[in-house]
Scaffold this motif. Structure first.
Motif, PDB file in Angstrom:
ATOM      1  N   PRO A 113     -50.503 -12.672  47.308  1.00  0.00           N
ATOM      2  CA  PRO A 113     -49.093 -12.283  47.121  1.00  0.00           C
ATOM      3  C   PRO A 113     -48.658 -11.187  48.090  1.00  0.00           C
ATOM      4  O   PRO A 113     -49.481 -10.444  48.611  1.00  0.00           O
ATOM      5  N   PRO A 335     -42.428 -15.241  36.795  1.00  0.00           N
ATOM      6  CA  PRO A 335     -41.604 -15.844  37.856  1.00  0.00           C
ATOM      7  C   PRO A 335     -40.128 -15.468  37.772  1.00  0.00           C
ATOM      8  O   PRO A 335     -39.317 -15.983  38.535  1.00  0.00           O
ATOM      9  N   CYS A 360     -44.472 -19.243  40.622  1.00  0.00           N
ATOM     10  CA  CYS A 360     -44.782 -18.010  41.354  1.00  0.00           C
ATOM     11  C   CYS A 360     -44.876 -16.847  40.374  1.00  0.00           C
ATOM     12  O   CYS A 360     -44.437 -16.949  39.233  1.00  0.00           O
ATOM     13  N   SER A 361     -45.417 -15.757  40.867  1.00  0.00           N
ATOM     14  CA  SER A 361     -45.429 -14.502  40.112  1.00  0.00           C
ATOM     15  C   SER A 361     -44.923 -13.400  41.032  1.00  0.00           C
ATOM     16  O   SER A 361     -45.394 -13.251  42.161  1.00  0.00           O
ATOM     17  N   VAL A 362     -43.957 -12.651  40.543  1.00  0.00           N
ATOM     18  CA  VAL A 362     -43.322 -11.603  41.343  1.00  0.00           C
ATOM     19  C   VAL A 362     -44.263 -10.401  41.440  1.00  0.00           C
ATOM     20  O   VAL A 362     -44.814  -9.944  40.441  1.00  0.00           O
ATOM     21  N   HIS A 363     -44.426  -9.873  42.670  1.00  0.00           N
ATOM     22  CA  HIS A 363     -45.307  -8.728  42.904  1.00  0.00           C
ATOM     23  C   HIS A 363     -44.600  -7.541  43.519  1.00  0.00           C
ATOM     24  O   HIS A 363     -45.171  -6.449  43.563  1.00  0.00           O
ATOM     25  N   HIS A 378     -43.516 -12.374  46.387  1.00  0.00           N
ATOM     26  CA  HIS A 378     -44.217 -13.105  45.321  1.00  0.00           C
ATOM     27  C   HIS A 378     -45.445 -13.796  45.885  1.00  0.00           C
ATOM     28  O   HIS A 378     -45.791 -13.635  47.071  1.00  0.00           O
TER      29      HIS A 378
END
Length: 518
Positions: A113, A335, A360-363, A378
């Motif tokens: 990410p 996400p 997705c995963s927000v970073h 992400h």
């Protein structure tokens, strides 16, 4: 009232148009310094002169507000439709071509990410993938300025004072690169860093990592300014207060601590959550703080009183926060990205806008300065979405200029170095620097008084009370030294006499052969 009278007098003397006192108050720096009771005439005159400069600057800024033609605009819906139901593609179709180009996605699924960071003027974007991919982009023209792969873990990346230098927190140390991707320096003392913050007015790079040690590095001189042990374990959440340059750290025991480089202990320690703190954010005015934790709560705090204002629950624990120049709050969890409007003034029932990034995963989250854009880092790359009303429409070209040339950048760099603020001035209340502490009569009565020396006011020369006291004290010290010398001389004389007497009483060498009496 005194400020209003002074502004009216100046306006009447110069025959200038009247200015609303409320507008002047918006640009004023705070309360006036109290000069009543100051006996030093030079200090009193200097403070009055500085107050006149600041009042004149606020008056000129309020008068120049008429020339600021740009106004912020927010997203509005017709009827009962909610604004968070609008999609980004629909917004991009409705706005002009230049604004529509600011909505884009970069698919970078190999080295994510990603974490992102904008420059202070919002012109350049720095992206850093966890697997070693680093790039700087002039994001509006989509021009790639540099790209490098360090082939090791990257945890964070931050721009320094200008867009030609940036710092990267890699696996074991912090590295500094230029805008061409060339390594300039390796700071090995900053080991296993998780988060970084750069204080632009102090030229300080602050880092914290796995060992829970907060370090301040002066990037202009290369010296280590401070090194504080938090004693609270690993730290993954850190942000700075733009108002007073105090660092806020979020820890795994649910506390948030406030730090200054000159003090080894935390200035303030707040218990904010029942679980580890995931993210911390502070607005540009330094009035409100937002925290999220693993307990599934998002809390808003008043930094002036350290009291909780609002408490929200999130579907999943939120891991990212960002606050825009106009006070919009962006929250990232899983996400999803939600943007809240007027979240500090009153408790909101529904968000202002929503955005979903599937699979997705927000970073990382950050609002772009002076633009209605929110950057999202992400697991699948980078996204830039449109958030109407988030950016400040009017900018100060002497502070941050989005359209500055190379010559202007060089001049601003030299000026900022000359005006660099020392770390000793970082305090909770930065307005304490221009205040004069005055002792009350009650405090003087309660304080223990030293009767040995009471100097008279404004006495100079050899006959002053301070000189007389110092001379008298010197004579007393000299008499003490003479007594000590005489005592030591007497002791040495007595020791010599005792040795001579003992030598006379000693027996001869033949006495040892005499028979001892039975």
């Amino acid at each position: 009232m005194a400020d209003e009278i002074n502004t009216k007098k100046k306006q009447s003397d110069k025959n200038e148009p009247a200015v609303d006192p409320k507008v002047v108050k918006k640009y004023s720096r705070g309360e006036r310094a109290k000069t009543r009771g100051i006996k030093d005439k030079k200090l009193k005159g200097m403070l009055k002169r500085y107050e006149g400069y600041h009042n004149n600057a606020a008056l000129q800024a309020a008068r120049a507000e008429l020339l600021l033609t740009e106004e912020p605009g927010f997203l509005e819906s017709e009827g009962l439709e909610k604004t968070y139901r609008f999609k980004q593609h629909d917004i991009a179709k409705a706005v002009d071509v230049a604004s529509a180009q600011k909505f884009f996605d970069l698919k970078l699924d190999k080295f994510g990410p990603y974490r992102i960071n904008y420059t202070r003027n919002g012109r350049f974007m720095l992206i850093a993938g966890q697997k070693g991919h680093i790039a700087s982009i002039e994001w509006q023209s989509k021009k790639l300025t540099c790209e490098v792969h360090v082939k090791e873990t990257v945890r964070d990346a931050k721009w320094l004072h200008i867009e030609t230098m940036f710092a990267v927190a890699q696996k074991k140390a912090v590295y500094i690169y230029d805008n061409k991707g060339i390594e300039l320096h390796c700071i090995k003392k900053h080991a296993y860093v998780n988060r970084m913050e750069f204080l632009p007015h102090h030229f300080l790079l602050a880092t914290v990592g796995n060992y829970g040690v907060l370090r301040y590095q002066d990037t202009s001189t290369g010296k280590m300014v401070a090194e504080h042990r938090t004693r609270l374990g690993r730290c993954d959440a850190m942000t700075q207060n733009p108002w007073n340059a105090i660092l806020h750290l979020g820890h795994f025991n649910g506390t948030v601590t406030l730090w200054s480089p000159t003090i080894k202990d935390p200035l303030v320690k707040m218990l904010c959550h029942k679980g580890p703190v995931q993210a911390v954010a502070i607005d540009n005015r330094g009035l409100y703080m937002v925290t999220t934790g693993l307990d599934g709560r998002m809390k808003i705090w008043d930094v002036r009183t350290y009291k909780q204002l609002h408490n929200y629950s999130t579907y999943t624990p939120a891991s990212n926060l960002s606050i825009s120049q106009r006070g919009l709050l962006a929250v990232g969890f899983g996400p999803n990205v939600e943007v809240w409007q007027n979240a500090f003034s009153e408790k909101q029932k529904a968000p202002y806008m929503k955005h979903l990034i599937p699979s997705c995963s927000v970073h990382s989250l950050q609002f772009c300065p002076f633009e209605d854009v929110l950057g999202i880092g992400h697991s699948q790359g980078i996204s830039s979405i449109l958030i109407p009303g988030s950016g400040e429409p009017n900018y100060d070209a002497l502070e941050t200029n989005p359209y500055q040339t190379k010559k202007q950048r060089q001049e601003s760099e030299v000026k900022s170095l000359l005006e660099k603020i020392q770390p000793e001035f970082i305090t909770l209340d930065p307005m304490d620097v221009n205040k004069v502490r005055q002792s009350n009569d009650k405090e003087e009565d309660e304080a223990p008084q030293d009767t040995a020396f009471e100097p008279k006011y404004k006495k100079k020369g050899r006959s002053s009370s301070a000189k007389m006291y110092s001379r008298k004290k010197g004579h007393l010290e000299e008499e003490k030294r003479k007594k000590i010398r005489k005592k030591m001389a007497d002791e040495r004389k007595q020791n010599r006499e005792e040795k001579i007497e003992s030598a006379r009483k000693t027996t001869s060498a033949l006495d040892r052969f005499k028979k001892k009496p039975s």
